[in-house]
Design an enzyme around this catalytic site. Structure first.
Site, PDB file in Angstrom:
ATOM      1  NE  ARG A  25      -4.344  -2.119   1.754  1.00  0.00           N
ATOM      2  CZ  ARG A  25      -5.265  -1.410   1.506  1.00  0.00           C
ATOM      3  NH1 ARG A  25      -5.307  -0.063   1.566  1.00  0.00           N
ATOM      4  NH2 ARG A  25      -6.227  -1.971   1.153  1.00  0.00           N
ATOM      5  CB  THR A 105      16.449 -12.667   7.193  1.00  0.00           C
ATOM      6  OG1 THR A 105      15.583 -14.081   7.295  1.00  0.00           O
ATOM      7  CG2 THR A 105      16.105 -11.808   6.188  1.00  0.00           C
ATOM      8  CG  ASP A 128      13.199 -17.071  17.791  1.00  0.00           C
ATOM      9  OD1 ASP A 128      12.077 -17.831  18.006  1.00  0.00           O
ATOM     10  OD2 ASP A 128      13.684 -17.405  16.911  1.00  0.00           O
ATOM     11  NE  ARG A 163       0.339 -36.834  35.692  1.00  0.00           N
ATOM     12  CZ  ARG A 163      -0.524 -37.333  34.858  1.00  0.00           C
ATOM     13  NH1 ARG A 163      -1.294 -36.736  34.051  1.00  0.00           N
ATOM     14  NH2 ARG A 163      -0.548 -38.412  35.043  1.00  0.00           N
ATOM     15  CG  MET A 170       9.807 -22.863  19.215  1.00  0.00           C
ATOM     16  SD  MET A 170       9.418 -22.630  17.310  1.00  0.00           S
ATOM     17  CE  MET A 170       9.468 -24.059  16.764  1.00  0.00           C
TER      18      MET A 170
END
Ligand code: F6P
Length: 322
Positions: A25, A105, A128, A163, A170
């Protein structure tokens, strides 16, 4: 400058499409022709380039992934491959290139900017958040919210079964996702590379909190360079304490899904800023957002300098886990 190109590279991140849309745009607004390059550097080497117009970017702002597709392309480290890619773009008359991606990159982009006449501008797009020169990367906010939803669900079952859970998130070599999803999810313990915890310290803390009366607990584990390492940690904890536990690795679920409003807005701003930077004659820089202001950082710094975790957030997390 009359023609520019745009590509997405490395791991996809929610919000990449919003960024592409904004760049298209902004280009049209400034009477520039804009071309999409498919599958990142791989498509550049192969000459997989097509014109982008309003029609192509219609109804993509809410979609995860990237309409340009992406790849990890180690072949781009070769000078001949890069020259081939540059040649493909120059044959079309492309003079400026926008790279949406992460540190890998931008390593490629740094070489490209120094070797060719094509102006190169990076946009931080990775879940990340490990890129120097911006408070947040596109996709991080969505990823931590996806992780948070999973952590909340695990808390239900952890509590019901009394538990201990290890939830692995990640983040490549960093703990950004772990830290923020850990605070929001009320994690009882956090394992991140930035402040390593010995297994004995982890065990004594878990023993202490169960002794104090907790019946369940969630440990958030940053994957670091050993995805799946949580199984080993869980085994070591069992050997030392006898605590039975379950491991949940969230994996690539964190990379998909509808981008949050935060990611869409950040992506839109940075997409516009990238085109503006090319119009202004800039090259070899990344556009980022710091304290809500657009800033340009040399591409080399984005991967050579290390971005630190927010100190205040680390302190918050530590206090809440006491
Ligand atoms: O860089 C984004 C990221 O999702 C990291 O968090 C993770 O370590 C890596 O990519 C996984 O890469 P791949 O999709 O190649 O398995």
């Amino acid at each position: 400058m009359k023609k520019i190109g745009i590509l997405t590279s490395g791991g996809d991140a929610p919000g990449m499409n919003a960024c592409i849309r904004a760049a298209v745009r902004m280009a049209i607004h400034n009477s520039l022709e804009i071309y999409g390059i498919r599958r990142g550097y791989r498509g550049m080497i192969e000459g997989d380039v097509f014109p982008l117009d309003r029609r192509v970017i219609t109804n993509i702002i809410h979609q995860g992934g990237t309409i340009l597709e992406t790849a990890r392309a180690p072949e781009f480290e070769g000078a001949d491959a890069r020259a081939q890619g540059v040649n493909n773009l120059q044959q079309i008359g492309i003079e400026g290139l926008i790279l949406i991606g992460g540190d890998g990159t931008f390593r490629g982009g740094t070489m490209l900017a120094s070797e060719s006449d094509i102006s190169v501008i990076g946009v931080p797009g990775t879940i990340d958040n490990d890129i120097y020169g911006t408070d947040y990367t596109i996709g991080f906010d969505t990823a931590i919210n996806t992780a948070l939803e999973a952590i909340d669900r695990i808390r239900d079952t952890a509590r019901s079964h009394e538990r201990l859970f290890f939830v692995e998130v990640m983040g490549h070599h960093t703990g950004f996702i772990a830290l923020e999803s850990g605070i929001a999810g009320g994690a009882e313990e956090l394992l991140i590379p930035e402040s390593p915890l010995e297994i004995d310290e982890l065990c004594s803390h878990l023993v202490e909190i169960f002794y104090r009366g907790k019946k369940s607990a969630i440990v958030i584990v940053a994957e670091t360079d050993k995805p799946g390492n949580s199984f080993q940690i869980a085994n070591e904890v069992k050997d030392r304490t006898g605590f039975d536990s379950r491991v949940c690795i969230l994996g690539h679920v964190q990379r998909g899904g509808r981008p949050t409003a935060h990611d869409r807005i950040l992506a839109s701003r940075l997409g516009i800023a990238a085109v503006q930077a090319l119009i202004d004659g800039k090259s070899g820089h990344m556009v980022g957002e710091v304290n809500r202001k657009i800033v340009l950082t040399p591409l080399r710094d984005t991967w050579q300098k290390q971005k630190s975790l927010h100190k205040g957030l680390q302190e918050t997390s530590a206090l809440l886990r006491e």
